[in-house]
Design a protein around this motif. Structure first.
Motif, PDB file in Angstrom:
ATOM      1  N   ILE A  24       0.835  -1.205   0.000  1.00  0.00           N
ATOM      2  CA  ILE A  24       0.000   0.000   0.000  1.00  0.00           C
ATOM      3  C   ILE A  24       0.869   1.254   0.000  1.00  0.00           C
ATOM      4  N   ALA A  25       2.073   1.147   0.589  1.00  0.00           N
ATOM      5  CA  ALA A  25       2.970   2.303   0.550  1.00  0.00           C
ATOM      6  C   ALA A  25       3.500   2.540  -0.854  1.00  0.00           C
ATOM      7  N   SER A  26       3.745   1.468  -1.588  1.00  0.00           N
ATOM      8  CA  SER A  26       4.436   1.635  -2.867  1.00  0.00           C
ATOM      9  C   SER A  26       3.494   1.737  -4.060  1.00  0.00           C
ATOM     10  N   VAL A  27       2.247   1.300  -3.878  1.00  0.00           N
ATOM     11  CA  VAL A  27       1.342   1.301  -5.022  1.00  0.00           C
ATOM     12  C   VAL A  27       1.141   2.710  -5.571  1.00  0.00           C
ATOM     13  N   TRP A  28       1.249   3.713  -4.712  1.00  0.00           N
ATOM     14  CA  TRP A  28       1.021   5.098  -5.159  1.00  0.00           C
ATOM     15  C   TRP A  28       2.159   5.590  -6.029  1.00  0.00           C
ATOM     16  N   VAL A  29       3.352   5.028  -5.809  1.00  0.00           N
ATOM     17  CA  VAL A  29       4.460   5.362  -6.702  1.00  0.00           C
ATOM     18  C   VAL A  29       4.179   4.760  -8.082  1.00  0.00           C
ATOM     19  N   THR A  30       3.811   3.489  -8.073  1.00  0.00           N
ATOM     20  CA  THR A  30       3.564   2.803  -9.340  1.00  0.00           C
ATOM     21  C   THR A  30       2.432   3.457 -10.116  1.00  0.00           C
ATOM     22  N   LEU A  31       1.420   3.898  -9.392  1.00  0.00           N
ATOM     23  CA  LEU A  31       0.273   4.500 -10.085  1.00  0.00           C
ATOM     24  C   LEU A  31       0.505   5.976 -10.404  1.00  0.00           C
ATOM     25  N   GLY A  32       1.665   6.479 -10.006  1.00  0.00           N
ATOM     26  CA  GLY A  32       2.023   7.833 -10.416  1.00  0.00           C
ATOM     27  C   GLY A  32       1.324   8.934  -9.645  1.00  0.00           C
ATOM     28  N   VAL A  33       1.042   8.712  -8.386  1.00  0.00           N
ATOM     29  CA  VAL A  33       0.342   9.762  -7.648  1.00  0.00           C
ATOM     30  C   VAL A  33       1.041  10.222  -6.370  1.00  0.00           C
ATOM     31  N   LEU A  34       2.123   9.560  -5.958  1.00  0.00           N
ATOM     32  CA  LEU A  34       2.716   9.899  -4.661  1.00  0.00           C
ATOM     33  C   LEU A  34       3.711  11.050  -4.784  1.00  0.00           C
ATOM     34  N   THR A  35       3.494  12.109  -4.007  1.00  0.00           N
ATOM     35  CA  THR A  35       4.485  13.188  -3.994  1.00  0.00           C
ATOM     36  C   THR A  35       5.513  12.896  -2.916  1.00  0.00           C
ATOM     37  N   HIS A  36       6.651  13.593  -3.015  1.00  0.00           N
ATOM     38  CA  HIS A  36       7.709  13.379  -2.022  1.00  0.00           C
ATOM     39  C   HIS A  36       7.208  13.708  -0.625  1.00  0.00           C
ATOM     40  N   ARG A  37       6.439  14.782  -0.540  1.00  0.00           N
ATOM     41  CA  ARG A  37       5.982  15.228   0.787  1.00  0.00           C
ATOM     42  C   ARG A  37       5.018  14.248   1.421  1.00  0.00           C
ATOM     43  N   ALA A  38       4.287  13.497   0.576  1.00  0.00           N
ATOM     44  CA  ALA A  38       3.276  12.594   1.113  1.00  0.00           C
ATOM     45  C   ALA A  38       3.847  11.216   1.445  1.00  0.00           C
ATOM     46  N   THR A  39       5.145  11.025   1.204  1.00  0.00           N
ATOM     47  CA  THR A  39       5.709   9.687   1.354  1.00  0.00           C
ATOM     48  C   THR A  39       5.567   9.158   2.779  1.00  0.00           C
ATOM     49  N   ASP A  40       5.862  10.006   3.769  1.00  0.00           N
ATOM     50  CA  ASP A  40       5.759   9.554   5.155  1.00  0.00           C
ATOM     51  C   ASP A  40       4.324   9.169   5.501  1.00  0.00           C
ATOM     52  N   LYS A  41       3.383   9.983   5.028  1.00  0.00           N
ATOM     53  CA  LYS A  41       1.969   9.703   5.310  1.00  0.00           C
ATOM     54  C   LYS A  41       1.555   8.383   4.672  1.00  0.00           C
TER      55      LYS A  41
END
Lengths: 236, 636, 254
Positions: free
Chosen positions: A185-202
């Motif tokens: 669940i942490a990494s799926v947002w990277v793969t789907l192209g939606v995770l910003t650097h600032r939101a990584t911790d969240k």
């Protein structure tokens, strides 16, 4: 210049494969969450759980459509993930003499393929155990709960978990599910192209929370059964 | 013999007219021509890409593992262009004027004008390539004043302008490699130029991985191999920058101009140990806010923050009230040396001056200073372990750029037909002193916008070279290069290559550095041949020739520096005037400023090789100044 | 600058050529000044080796100011050594203590064959850029620079990505030897600028295909790359690359 035009070449890259793993993984997560909610009915007693199971069974053909979808997702997810992992293992044939822990890498991220394999084995065992298990006869009688009455699925589950070894296996397996999800669940947002650097911790925190909730949620059932059977007994 | 081929007509129309007058190669014929481009810095990469786009076949060579690593990448501050985006009165003419004056009247007016004219196209080209220049909130490009310019004409990409411009040119080059029109030869070192019938027709190079010699033939050869700053061993240049390609071309008949014009950059981190391999430049943009000072008391060893205001000597501000800390590089460097020589230097070695941000931090706040210079301050702290937000930086000048180089005419062709020289490798448009943010401009102007036209004119007239790598000239050059390598390996002496390089560097720094005089130069001229002899008798080059061998690589480069250094000192001796970065102690004003001698030295000194140890022949290209009138520079 | 000296033991990977087996050599490194850079320390060792007539340790280096991307080794398991946001040439010996053993290995990845000792071949990176890491504009075609304003935030984001020096530390640190961070940084730079838009779909597909072809692994989102990157390129670039990829899949043709 490489062939960028053909559809087949576009969907066969590593990035495309990761995308399919992510999307199918998300589908499987939805299933798992639904499954967890359904399972919680065990705390409401035999009628609730059995009623839910019957309602599912009454879906008939629709149920098979759902099951086929689930199987397709699982096959794609497992097949591509295994393929990517296998491919990744072959990219560095000479190993480092010294490795150091850097980055955010969690235990979960390192164990994805292993937690995945355990989940897969567990999946078959789980089907054989409950989905295709005999839901009538003496195996479904729980003296503790309802005397000599056959309690269908509820009875089957209860008696299964009353065996401490089997319960322990289940607990280990669902912990693997939680672990798997905490990285997924942490990494799926990277793969789907939606995770910003600032939101990584969240994203990490949310993933970890869901992982823990799923693991605890599923584990609560065998624990509940064990506690009722061996500690509280009939008195409750 | 020396014909600069400056076109006729008014200065503002020369280039336009010349473009029309030059012969063209028709598109179908372009693909019949092969061009060798050596070096992949700003000049080399932009030339290789542009020539390939036009249809020529290009062979591109570099010594690094990738063209992207050429030393242009290290330029920090920015690139000038006469866009006048800041509405402060800049123009092509003003950039031209400033560059001629900044170079202390030792460059060709027509070339400099063309450079200023093309500067605007460079910015357009780079923006189109995706170079992420700094921008303002409106989305338009930001400019700053740089290196003492009175207008804000410098475009920049944080402190990494060179990197971004190079990656732009590298991208263009990679695009052409993908088409198959450019063949890339990384990790190749050019060891000789092949000349047949007075025409450059190919090169000999060593494959640095396999150690094998290779010959490559072409219809024209373009050298874009950078400067020779590493003759001083310690400089701000990359460790592998060298003079070999240019020197080998010189030995084959290309004349070398103004080798004594070297630029000493005022703001570098001082030397701190004999193991030192590199002097790190701190962008001169720091002088916009930092104040340079030394203690008023000789040998004052108090920590800088304990020295009260009235005991600090802000010597640049006092001596040059209108330019202050922003005087040109040569002036700032020389003043730092002067105060250190007088015993006012600071730090453990006493060979440094302070560059203090205390007042800027008090005025603007630490955050503002951090936003402007954060990465530079971090770099300083990483190297020195001192925090420049709290204690003043210590700086000292270091060799940075070389204005001299192979002589070229207006078409950037050397006296050897077919040999073209671009960027820092040619004797360039910067005269005796280069202004900040002008090197990137020149490299890209040469590569993108000049050579694509002028090489066509040469090829249209000269036709194919018909050169064949099996030709005897190629074989002979290859054997010569191989024999030299064998000779290096067979000395089997006791001293390392690095030791010779260090000794040469110290000699050059002492006698041909920031200040030069006749006695010192003569001493250097006596020492260098001895050192060269010692090198060939006592150097120890370990390893073999048929493999990756970095000691051997450096040995070859140092061997060439040992020949080149003599020419540089001779040129410095011959030029008995001070101009720009070349300061002859015999030729100074009463106030200690550089004093030019226009009656005797208003020319480029162009040297013809006659053999190692033989006195080269001096030719002179007289410079005429019709637009920017000869005046003594003053930054008071 | 409190200079002092330390004594170390070096274990360095030695490998004559790509095809032969490598091994570790051990060297004592005595009296190393803490003001030296890591590469200056290697210079000192090499000078000793040369004096003894032995072949020095081959290592790549050039600018020695952290921008050319030529240097880089794995030091005690850390690509570019233990200091964050620092290339090997900018790492100083004050980060080590006396008595320490330092294990120095090349960046290992099958896509980066070892040339000799610590020197590797990163030609694969060039080929990824050739596949599409550029804007197709011919010299002379460019319009006036101010004809297309670029919002400052976009330009800054593009610059963050463009800071990549192509050193390969991301590949070295990745358990999958993935070049995702390198590839993504270039894709991200160009997709944040309007000049890069006409080719964005073709670019991302071609570069990813080339990355696969070169034998780099895929991204498992473990962030080692971000942790070792000397220029602090963020994994967010990989997010951007994946988004660009999705967009390219969704669009038909170019």
């Amino acid at each position: 210049m490489s062939d960028t035009a053909s559809f087949s070449s576009r969907v066969s890259t590593s990035v495309a494969r990761e995308l399919v793993v992510a999307v199918t993984g998300l589908g499987l997560i939805v299933f798992i969450l639904g499954h967890l909610v359904g399972n919680m009915l065990i705390f409401a007693g035999p009628e609730a759980l059995n009623g839910y199971a019957e309602k599912l069974a009454s879906l008939g053909e629709l149920l098979w459509v759902l099951r086929l979808g689930l199987i397709t997702f699982a096959v794609l997810h497992i097949g591509l993930a295994a393929h990517l992992t296998w491919a990744n293992w072959s990219k560095r044939t000479s190993r480092y003499a010294v490795t150091a822990a850097v980055g955010r890498k969690s235990v979960a991220s390192q164990l994805m393929i292993y937690s995945g394999i355990i989940i897969l084995c567990f999946f078959f065992f789980h089907l054989w155990d409950f989905t295709f298990g005999t839901k009538t006869g003496p195996g479904t009688v729980v003296p503790l709960m309802g005397g000599q009455e056959e309690l269908g699925l509820f009875g089957l589950v209860w008696n299964s978990f009353a065996n401490p070894l089997r319960a322990a296996c289940y607990i280990v397996a669902v912990c693997c599910v939680g672990l798997h999800l905490s990285h997924a669940i942490a990494s799926v947002w990277v793969t789907l192209g939606v995770l910003t650097h600032r939101a990584t911790d969240k994203a990490d925190a949310v993933a970890w929370t869901i992982g823990v909730v799923v693991a605890l949620g599923f584990a609560s059932i065998p624990i509940y059964v064990l506690v009722r059977t061996y500690i509280i007994g009939q008195g409750a | 013999m020396l014909d600069a081929k400056i076109p006729n007509g008014p200065i503002a129309e020369k280039w336009t007219r010349h473009k029309f007058d030059m012969k063209l190669v028709n598109p179908a014929n372009k693909r019949k021509f092969n061009i060798i481009v050596v070096g992949t810095g700003l000049a080399g990469a932009s030339a290789a890409a542009s020539l390939s786009e036009m249809g020529y076949h290009v062979q591109s060579f570099c010594i690094q593992d990738s063209p992207r690593r050429a030393h242009s990448i290290a330029a920090q501050g920015g690139i000038n262009a006469a866009k006048n985006y800041t509405n402060d009165g800049d123009s092509v003419y003003r950039l031209f004027y400033d560059t001629v004056k900044g170079g202390d009247f030792r460059a060709r007016e027509a070339n400099v004008y063309r450079l200023a004219e093309l500067s605007v196209n460079i910015i357009d080209q780079c923006v189109a390539q995706g170079v992420p220049f700094a921008r303002e909130y409106g989305g338009y490009l930001a400019n700053r004043s740089f290196g003492g310019a009175q207008v804000s004409r410098t475009f920049y990409a944080r402190g990494q302008t060179g990197q971004q411009l190079l990656l732009g040119a590298y991208g263009a080059l990679m695009k052409e490699v993908a088409t198959g029109n450019v063949t890339l030869f990384p990790r190749r070192e050019m060891l000789d130029l092949v000349v047949v019938d007075n025409r450059a027709v190919g090169i000999v190079c060593r494959n640095l991985i396999s150690g094998k010699m290779e010959t490559h033939a072409a219809d024209a050869v373009v050298l874009a191999t950078g400067g020779y700053g590493n003759v001083y061993d310690l400089s701000t240049n990359a460790r592998n920058s060298n003079v070999t390609a240019a020197w080998r071309a010189h030995r084959r008949g290309a004349w070398f101009a103004n080798p004594c014009f070297t630029q000493i950059h005022p703001t570098c981190i001082p030397v701190h140990g004999d193991y030192q391999s590199k002097l790190t430049l701190m962008s001169e943009s720091l002088r916009n806010d930092g104040r340079v000072w030394v203690p008023r008391k000789k040998g004052d060893k108090r920590p800088p923050n304990e020295i009260p205001e009235d005991e600090r000597n802000y010597y640049l501000e006092e001596k040059y009230p209108s330019f202050g800390n922003l005087v040109p590089r040569d002036v700032a460097s020389r003043n730092a040396k002067e105060w250190c020589d007088k015993g006012y230097g600071v730090g453990q070695t006493g060979v440094a001056v302070y560059l203090d941000f205390r007042d800027a931090i008090q005025r603007d706040g630490e955050e503002v200073v951090r936003a402007k210079y954060g990465n530079l301050f971090d770099m300083y702290e990483r190297i020195t372990d001192e925090n420049p937000y709290e204690v003043p930086m210590m700086i000292y000048p270091a060799v940075h750029y070389t204005m001299g180089g192979l002589w070229v005419d207006y078409n950037l062709m050397s006296n050897l037909p077919g040999l073209h020289v671009l960027g820092e490798a040619n004797f360039s448009d910067h005269g005796a002193n280069r202004l900040g943010a002008s090197a990137l401009m020149q490299g890209l102007a040469d590569g993108y916008f000049i050579i694509p036209y002028t090489i066509g004119d040469f090829l249209a007239q000269a036709g194919p070279s018909g050169a064949d790598p099996d030709n005897s000239a190629f074989k002979a050059a290859e054997q010569e290069a191989a024999a030299r390598i064998t000779r290096l390996l067979n000395v089997k002496g006791k001293r390392t290559v690095a030791e010779f390089h260090r000794e040469l560097g110290l000699t050059m720094w002492e006698h041909c550095g920031m200040a030069r005089n006749e006695a010192g130069l003569k001493e250097a001229l006596a020492k260098i041949p001895q050192l060269r002899e010692a090198f060939w008798e006592d150097v120890n080059v370990v390893g073999s020739e048929g493999s990756f061998n970095q000691v051997l690589e450096r040995a070859g480069r140092v061997a060439d520096f040992l020949e080149f250094a003599e020419l540089e000192c001779l040129d410095a001796l011959e030029r008995a005037e001070s101009c720009g970065g070349h300061f002859r102690e015999e030729s100074q004003t009463e106030e200690g400023e550089a004093k030019r001698d226009d009656d005797n030295f208003c020319h480029g000194a162009v040297w013809e090789f006659k053999g190692v140890g033989e006195k080269p022949v001096l030719h002179k290209e007289a410079f005429a100044f019709e637009h920017v009138h000869l005046t003594q520079r003053s930054y008071k | 600058m409190a200079e002092k000296t330390i004594d170390l033991t070096l274990k360095v990977w030695r490998q004559e050529s790509p095809d032969v087996e490598g091994h570790f050599d051990t060297f004592p490194a005595k009296g190393i000044s803490t003001d030296m850079s890591f590469l200056e320390m290697l210079d000192v060792i090499n000078n000793q080796l040369e004096k003894e007539g032995k072949e020095p340790i081959a290592f790549d280096h050039d600018c020695r100011e952290g921008i050319c991307g030529m240097c880089g080794s794995v030091v005690n398991g850390h690509a570019h050594g233990p200091q964050e946001a620092t290339t090997l040439c900018q790492l100083h010996m004050r980060k080590f203590h006396t008595g320490q053993t330092i294990v120095i290995e090349p960046f290992r990845a099958d896509a980066f064959p070892i040339v000799k000792d610590l020197v590797i071949d990163r030609g694969a990176f060039d080929r990824i850029i050739q596949a599409g890491g550029h804007i197709t504009v011919r010299t002379g075609q460019a319009p006036e620079a101010h004809s297309v304003p670029v919002p400052k935030k976009k330009a800054d984001t593009a610059m963050d990505s463009a800071a990549c020096i192509g050193c390969g530390a991301c590949v070295a640190a990745c358990p999958n030897a993935s070049a995702s961070l390198f590839t993504a940084a270039k894709i991200s730079q160009l997709c944040h600028l309007p000049q890069g838009h006409p080719e964005r779909n073709r670019r991302v597909i071609a570069m990813v295909q080339q990355m696969d072809k070169e034998g780099f692994g895929s991204c498992s989102k473990r962030y080692e790359c971000e942790a070792v990157c000397p220029k602090e390129i963020k994994v967010e670039n990989i997010t951007t690359m994946n988004r660009e990829y999705l967009r390219a899949l969704a669009s038909s043709g170019e």
